[in-house]
Design a protein around this motif. Structure first.
Motif, PDB file in Angstrom:
ATOM      1  N   LEU A 101       0.798  -1.235   0.000  1.00 11.07           N
ATOM      2  CA  LEU A 101       0.000   0.000   0.000  1.00 11.07           C
ATOM      3  C   LEU A 101       0.831   1.287   0.000  1.00 11.07           C
ATOM      4  CD1 LEU A 101      -3.010   0.021  -0.248  1.00 11.07           C
ATOM      5  CD2 LEU A 101      -3.190   0.109   2.243  1.00 11.07           C
ATOM      6  N   PRO A 102       1.845   1.413   0.866  1.00 14.73           N
ATOM      7  CA  PRO A 102       2.611   2.670   0.848  1.00 14.73           C
ATOM      8  C   PRO A 102       3.237   2.966  -0.515  1.00 14.73           C
ATOM      9  CG  PRO A 102       3.114   1.439   2.833  1.00 14.73           C
ATOM     10  CD  PRO A 102       2.283   0.541   1.960  1.00 14.73           C
ATOM     11  N   LEU A 103       3.555   1.918  -1.278  1.00 13.67           N
ATOM     12  CA  LEU A 103       4.175   2.146  -2.589  1.00 13.67           C
ATOM     13  C   LEU A 103       3.185   2.768  -3.569  1.00 13.67           C
ATOM     14  CD1 LEU A 103       6.220  -1.167  -2.971  1.00 13.67           C
ATOM     15  CD2 LEU A 103       7.003   1.048  -2.128  1.00 13.67           C
ATOM     16  N   LYS A 104       1.900   2.592  -3.279  1.00 13.01           N
ATOM     17  CA  LYS A 104       0.866   3.209  -4.117  1.00 13.01           C
ATOM     18  C   LYS A 104       0.673   4.674  -3.772  1.00 13.01           C
ATOM     19  CE  LYS A 104      -2.466  -0.384  -5.229  1.00 13.01           C
ATOM     20  NZ  LYS A 104      -3.852  -0.810  -5.016  1.00 13.01           N
ATOM     21  N   ARG A 110       4.819   6.087  -6.020  1.00 10.50           N
ATOM     22  CA  ARG A 110       3.465   6.082  -6.600  1.00 10.50           C
ATOM     23  C   ARG A 110       3.491   6.416  -8.085  1.00 10.50           C
ATOM     24  NH1 ARG A 110       1.201  11.252  -3.493  1.00 10.50           N
ATOM     25  NH2 ARG A 110       1.976  12.834  -4.897  1.00 10.50           N
ATOM     26  N   GLN A 111       4.492   7.229  -8.503  1.00 12.42           N
ATOM     27  CA  GLN A 111       4.586   7.556  -9.927  1.00 12.42           C
ATOM     28  C   GLN A 111       4.903   6.316 -10.758  1.00 12.42           C
ATOM     29  OE1 GLN A 111       5.611   9.359  -7.461  1.00 12.42           O
ATOM     30  NE2 GLN A 111       5.840  11.530  -7.902  1.00 12.42           N
ATOM     31  N   HIS A 112       5.524   5.331 -10.125  1.00 11.88           N
ATOM     32  CA  HIS A 112       5.931   4.129 -10.869  1.00 11.88           C
ATOM     33  C   HIS A 112       4.967   2.962 -10.681  1.00 11.88           C
ATOM     34  CE1 HIS A 112       9.666   6.169 -11.554  1.00 11.88           C
ATOM     35  NE2 HIS A 112       9.870   6.290 -10.258  1.00 11.88           N
ATOM     36  N   PHE A 113       3.901   3.246  -9.918  1.00 12.67           N
ATOM     37  CA  PHE A 113       3.015   2.130  -9.614  1.00 12.67           C
ATOM     38  C   PHE A 113       2.127   1.810 -10.809  1.00 12.67           C
ATOM     39  CE2 PHE A 113      -0.005  -0.547  -7.511  1.00 12.67           C
ATOM     40  CZ  PHE A 113       0.793  -1.222  -6.607  1.00 12.67           C
TER      41      PHE A 113
END
Ligand code: ADP
Length: 266
Positions: A101-104, A110-113
């Motif tokens: 979740l934090p990576l989103k 988040r730019q790479h998600f």
């Protein structure tokens, strides 16, 4: 100014007003260097959680300032990971999706998600789950995990975006002793490898001795710092080592200070 990971400068905080006023923190001055592992210990109500919350800008001082990486706390989205005593996982997501979740949400991830990075992120989650013994539980749902497993997953979620600052509020408080000690080992390994700045609130003095490089002992009403101890124990530390004389003496020093401060308020 600027070289510390976290600074509290003359921080005070009172909750409520008039006769119901509680002076939770009274002129706290504390500098924490990047990569330090700092435990905050002291009786309930001495303002440990309030200090932690201020770093994440979830609470604010009445007077004084809290600085994170050279800026006022909350001024910029600092790279922070949080884990608390009761892990809150989203029940409709798998463990893998919860930890991810934090990576989103957090830049720059988040730019790479998107699809092309999704697999790399999944690998990252799996590597971390493996570190804490949850490799085979990535696709389970939170309700299928024990309390200790959930806490491990919560630690992974706090670490997945490689935060510069890790805020831990009694993260192992609800666990049995053996599970807790297993998690101390995992956390020590991760800290040695990544060296985030850690602030850990705990009531467990052995936990503070095992994990920290520095221990801040606090007294309640009003919350003040009564001791600032550099932990002399070599790393990597072992559970057996917490029963050796040097560690026992350290725990005794903390315990006596807490006895004195409790006696002063009762
Ligand atoms: P600790 O983490 O050391 O147990 P806390 O930081 O949670 O201490 O609380 C310090 C004091 O401030 C306690 O007396 C607590 O009741 C009070 N306090 C904390 N947060 C609030 C709040 N949001 N409203 C009113 N009082 C609060």
């Amino acid at each position: 100014m600027g070289s510390n990971a976290v600074e509290f400068d003359g921080v005070s905080r009172t909750f409520g007003a008039d006769t119901a006023a509680v002076r939770a923190l009274d002129i706290i001055d504390l500098d924490i260097a990047p990569g330090e592992f700092v435990a905050l210990v002291g009786p309930s109500g001495c303002g440990k959680s309030t200090l932690l919350r201020m770093v994440a800008a979830l609470d604010h001082p009445d007077h004084g300032a809290v600085t994170v990486a050279g800026r006022e706390a909350g001024a910029k989205a600092a790279s922070i990971g949080l884990a608390f005593q009761n892990p809150t996982m989203l029940p409709w997501l798998t463990v893998e999706a919860n930890v991810m979740l934090p990576l989103k949400i957090v830049p720059p991830y988040r730019q790479h998600f998107r699809q092309e990075k999704r697999q790399a992120f999944r690998d990252r989650v799996h590597a971390l789950l493996e570190r804490v013994g949850l490799k085979d539980f990535a696709l389970k749902y939170p309700w299928q995990l024990s309390g200790g497993m959930l806490q491990r997953a919560s630690l992974c979620r706090a670490l997945i975006h490689d935060p510069q600052i890790l805020l831990l509020d009694e993260p192992f408080g609800a666990l049995d002793q053996f599970t807790r000690e297993g998690l101390w080992r995992s956390l020590q390994d991760i800290w040695i490898e990544r060296r985030p700045t850690v602030l850990l609130v705990t009531h467990d003095l052995r936990e503070a001795a095992f994990l920290s490089s520095r221990i801040i002992v606090m007294s309640p009403r009003p919350g003040r710092i009564v001791d600032d101890i550099v932990v002399p124990l070599v790393r990597p530390r072992t559970i057996a080592g917490t029963y050796e004389p040097e560690a026992v003496a350290l725990c005794q020093r903390m315990r006596m200070l807490i006895d004195v401060t409790e006696a002063g308020t009762s």
